[in-house]
Enzyme design. Structure first.
Site, PDB file in Angstrom:
ATOM      1  CB  SER A  30      -0.935   0.006   1.207  1.00 26.93           C
ATOM      2  OG  SER A  30      -0.221  -0.157   2.405  1.00 26.93           O
ATOM      3  CG  HIS A 163     -41.616  20.765 -14.726  1.00 18.18           C
ATOM      4  ND1 HIS A 163     -41.839  19.440 -14.435  1.00 18.18           N
ATOM      5  CD2 HIS A 163     -42.467  21.470 -13.931  1.00 18.18           C
ATOM      6  CE1 HIS A 163     -42.794  19.343 -13.522  1.00 18.18           C
ATOM      7  NE2 HIS A 163     -43.186  20.560 -13.191  1.00 18.18           N
ATOM      8  CB  SER A 284     -13.228  24.990 -29.772  1.00 18.55           C
ATOM      9  OG  SER A 284     -13.101  24.219 -30.951  1.00 18.55           O
ATOM     10  CE  LYS A 290     -18.333  25.630 -28.376  1.00 23.79           C
ATOM     11  NZ  LYS A 290     -18.860  24.363 -28.749  1.00 23.79           N
ATOM     12  CG  ASN A 292     -16.188  24.886 -25.238  1.00 26.83           C
ATOM     13  OD1 ASN A 292     -17.214  25.324 -25.738  1.00 26.83           O
ATOM     14  ND2 ASN A 292     -15.257  24.259 -25.932  1.00 26.83           N
ATOM     15  CD  GLU A 297     -18.806  21.182 -20.491  1.00 26.07           C
ATOM     16  OE1 GLU A 297     -19.576  20.685 -21.307  1.00 26.07           O
ATOM     17  OE2 GLU A 297     -17.733  21.715 -20.819  1.00 26.07           O
ATOM     18  CD  GLN A 329      -2.787  -2.450   2.140  1.00 28.15           C
ATOM     19  OE1 GLN A 329      -2.135  -2.623   3.159  1.00 28.15           O
ATOM     20  NE2 GLN A 329      -2.498  -3.071   1.008  1.00 28.15           N
ATOM     21  CE  LYS A 332      -4.331   2.968   3.953  1.00 28.07           C
ATOM     22  NZ  LYS A 332      -5.227   2.146   4.805  1.00 28.07           N
TER      23      LYS A 332
HETATM   24  N1  ARG Z   1      -1.282  -1.215   5.295  1.00 29.36           N
HETATM   25  C1  ARG Z   1      -2.317  -1.698   6.167  1.00 29.36           C
HETATM   26  C2  ARG Z   1      -3.614  -0.936   5.906  1.00 29.36           C
HETATM   27  O1  ARG Z   1      -3.549   0.093   5.322  1.00 29.36           O
HETATM   28  C3  ARG Z   1      -1.915  -1.495   7.592  1.00 29.36           C
HETATM   29  C4  ARG Z   1      -2.539  -2.467   8.528  1.00 29.36           C
HETATM   30  C5  ARG Z   1      -1.988  -3.822   8.312  1.00 29.36           C
HETATM   31  N2  ARG Z   1      -2.460  -4.734   9.300  1.00 29.36           N
HETATM   32  C6  ARG Z   1      -2.356  -6.058   9.155  1.00 29.36           C
HETATM   33  N3  ARG Z   1      -2.821  -6.790  10.104  1.00 29.36           N
HETATM   34  N4  ARG Z   1      -1.851  -6.575   8.086  1.00 29.36           N
HETATM   35  O2  ARG Z   1      -4.676  -1.384   6.265  1.00 29.36           O
END
Ligand code: ARG
Length: 466
Positions: A30, A163, A284, A290, A292, A297, A329, A332
């Site tokens: 990650s 409408h 454009s 144009k 835009n 958008e 994980q 994020k």
């Molecule tokens: N990189 C992991 C995450 O973002 C951290 C936690 C990992 N925990 C584990 N038991 N492998 O979730």
């Protein structure tokens, strides 16, 4: 299956005979995205080790060595960025590994009474809390822009639509203040989410808490949390805080998208209600004339991605038993993406509201041409001639039909023409048919009358400290 039989992982490899395959390393890593958490990770680790030292769980001198080492790691990240080594999986192991290189084996004491499970839950909460603050700052700027322009245009008349058909005249100030109200609710959602998430999961350890005599209240205070969370299983597996953020972000993006859509429609030549700022438009490559509304958008487009982020994390979470699973994980990337898009969208719409030229002459003409005061004629018949509203509606319909066939506005019909439709009409009707009279009459609380809009603008200015 292992590509690397030479060694198992240095952080958890004790029970492993061989290292992970390249596929395992890649799917597990990650660090490419969670390196964005490095500031939060260092901050939380420093709070943790200070507490370990204060509690005598590690020797105070070791705690200082570790804390100073974390400062050095942070300084390196600041200058050169966070290195990406898949073998170190994530930001937590990357930082700990660099710390060990800098301060030696004492670095191994940092992870006492802690797991990556409470560590990531803490880091991510800190990050999302900051994202709430950023959203609140962006919303405040947008609100200020809306209220300022609404104050300028409390008396500017435009067609109000239902409408997308001309319905009744409204004031542009009233229309802009509608978005101020939406932004106000968005602010309350982020404020609410921030308050709810402001508890520290640190010290929940892997899932069950820890046998070391830690002080969770101390780490919570050091990280500006109100208090520690109350259940360790919940703490390491809860991502409600991220979902709360994404729900507020999705709702805000939806509002921004609707506002963007208004500007797109208003900027189109048949409407011609606004001239968008050059700085937020593009040209454009083939059509020289144009200009835009690309920024608007893209705000409309980005709203789809932000809503998708919410959906993504909801689906990630919905089937997970307690406590931590690695699926989490994946929490994020959607949050990071939504946050950076939301910041951009808020800035773009704030700029658009601030710098758009409103073509009030064209708006007013459109209101006059669209039979927008037909309801006012019906209301006049009710009030002045004591005709039931349904009948008044019918009479007015006949007047609109006649005006339409002659290609004129309602108040351009002659008194004789109106009396031919219903003899109870007299010349007193004409003042009621102007668009000014129409908006001025709608002075019910929250109505479009300029006096009402001015009251709401004054309240909003006070609330925003303008
Ligand atoms: N990189 C992991 C995450 O973002 C951290 C936690 C990992 N925990 C584990 N038991 N492998 O979730």
């Amino acid at each position: 299956m292992s590509d690397d039989k030479t060694g198992s992982n240095q952080m958890w490899g004790g029970r492993f005979a061989e290292g992970p395959s390249s596929i395992m390393r890649e799917i597990n890593a990650s660090i490419p995205f969670d390196k964005a958490l490095w500031r939060q990770d260092i901050r939380a680790s420093k709070a943790h080790v200070a507490m370990l030292g204060a509690q005598g769980i590690v020797a105070p001198a070791d705690a200082v060595t570790i804390s100073d080492g974390l400062d050095k790691v942070a300084a390196e990240y600041e200058v050169s960025g966070v290195p990406e080594n898949w073998d170190l999986e994530d930001i937590h192991m990357t930082t700990e590994s660099r710390l060990a290189e800098l301060v030696g084996p004492v670095a191994g004491r940092l992870h006492t009474a802690r797991s990556r499970n409470d560590q990531v839950a803490t880091d991510f909460r800190l990050w999302v809390r900051d994202a709430c603050d950023a959203a609140l700052a962006g919303l405040e700027a947008l609100q200020k822009a809306l209220v300022t322009r609404a104050g300028e245009h409390a008396h500017s008349i435009m067609p109000g639509f239902t409408h997308l058909q001309t319905a009744q005249p409204v004031t542009l100030g009233h229309h802009l203040m509608a978005y101020y109200e939406m932004a106000r609710r968005d602010v309350s959602r982020f404020t609410d989410a921030r308050a709810r998430m402001n508890q520290s999961p640190l010290g929940s350890a892997a899932l069950a808490g820890t046998g070391f005599p830690i002080d969770r209240f101390a780490t919570a205070a050091a990280l500006d949390f109100d208090k520690p969370t109350s259940n360790s299983l919940d703490s390491v597996s809860d991502r409600d805080f991220a979902l709360d953020y994404l729900m507020a972000a999705a709702q805000t993006a939806l509002h921004l998208s609707r506002l963007a859509e208004e500007f797109i429609i208003w900027a189109s030549q048949p409407f011609g209600f606004v001239t968008l700022p050059d700085s937020l438009s593009t040209g454009s490559s083939i059509m020289p004339q144009k200009k835009n509304p690309d920024a608007a958008e893209l705000v409309r487009g980005h709203a789809g991605r932000i809503i998708g982020s919410l959906t993504s994390l909801m689906i990630t979470m919905k089937g997970l038993p307690l406590a931590y699973s690695k699926d989490m994980q994946d929490d994020k990337p959607p949050v990071f993406e939504a946050a950076s898009l939301l910041t951009l969208c808020l800035a773009a719409m704030t700029g658009m509201v601030e710098s758009t030229r409103f073509r009030t002459d064209r708006m007013r003409k459109a209101a006059e041409l669209g039979y927008a005061t037909a309801t006012d004629l019906a209301d006049w018949l009710v009030r002045q001639a004591n005709i039931p509203f349904r009948e008044a509606h019918h009479i007015t319909g006949a007047a609109v039909k006649l005006a339409e066939s002659k290609g004129v506005a309602l108040d351009q019909l002659s008194l004789d023409e109106l009396r031919a439709i219903d003899a109870r009409i007299d010349e007193g009707v004409f003042p009621a048919l102007s668009v000014e009279a129409s908006v001025a009459s709608r002075a019910s609380h929250g109505g479009t009358a300029p006096v009402e809009v001015e009251k709401r603008v004054a309240e909003a200015r006070a609330a925003l400290g303008l």
